[in-house]
Scaffold this active site. Structure first.
Site: not given
Length: 261
Positions: A216, A248
């Protein structure tokens, strides 16, 4: 013969399988059926205990995909993957139409980054026995990444998650099937994202906690001199040390190595 089960140590490692042509990190790499299956098998061999399959990108600037197109991307992969492996298959979707069809094929989990806000999502999962992941997203699904939360972000996230958990219970979803996710990367500053990765235990209250930081933007911003997968694995490990039950990630091997499995 089914593919062997991935590592089951806590935290569970959830491997990401993107079937999108425009995902922010690996869009288009796994669009071919056999490539998608091979990648899923590889992640399981590397230690993934869950595979999370998605067919709609949530990257900045992404365009929502019609439900029929999303299902057309998912169906051939799920039909082959679910009966071929011994790990739970999660589907990353916000649409009741898609969720129902994935559950009918044997999906074990529905991971909704929109926090089950669309009408019919809880009902699509109720009675099926699947786990659900309720995530927080600031703003609406159609204007992802257009705003950032203020200083009361933790209070706001908890209020939203608590409210959605109550709705899930009212819809008939058992408490033990509910997983919560603070929605790192969705409407938070880099500092807020890092703080949530460091500790989101305030959300747990008996529920399992999922943390997703992999690749991210805030990882790249805060660790510019570190390989993004290495940095993602290190932050995922930190999240696990503070109570994350599931992490994740895109790079399962790097994460498993960092976790010391």
């Amino acid at each position: 013969m089914k593919h062997p089960y991935g590592r089951g140590e806590t935290p569970l490692v959830m491997g990401i399988l993107n079937l999108t042509p425009d995902s922010f990190s690996d869009g288009g790499r796994w669009n071919d059926l056999q490539k998608a299956l091979d990648h899923a098998f590889e992640m399981i061999e590397q230690g993934a205990a869950i595979i999370d399959v998605g067919a709609e990108s949530t990257r900045p600037g992404s365009i929502p995909v019609p439900q029929e197109e999303e299902w057309a991307r998912l169906e051939p992969v799920l039909k082959e993957l679910i009966p071929s492996v011994d790990v739970p298959i999660s589907v990353d979707t916000v649409k009741p139409y898609v969720a129902e069809r994935c559950i009918s094929l044997g999906a074990s989990m529905i991971n909704d980054v929109n926090g089950f806000r669309w009408k019919g999502m809880f009902e699509a999962c109720a009675g099926s026995g699947v786990d659900i992941v309720i995530s927080h997203m600031y703003g609406t699904y159609r204007d992802i990444h257009r705003g950032l939360m203020g200083p009361s972000y933790r209070k706001e996230i908890k209020s939203f998650i608590d409210g959605q958990v109550a709705k899930a219970l009212d819809a008939g979803i058992p408490d033990g099937n509910i997983i919560v996710d603070p929605g790192i990367g969705f409407g938070k500053t880099a500092e807020q994202n890092m703080s949530l990765a460091e500790d989101s235990s305030f959300l747990k209250e008996g529920h399992r906690l999922l943390i997703g930081v992999s690749r991210k933007r805030f990882i790249r911003e805060l660790f510019p001199d570190t390989d993004v997968d290495v940095a993602s694995a290190r932050v995922s490990k930190m999240a696990a040390e503070f109570g994350a039950d599931i992490v994740r990630v895109h790079n399962v091997a790097a994460t498993v190595s960092e976790l010391g499995f």
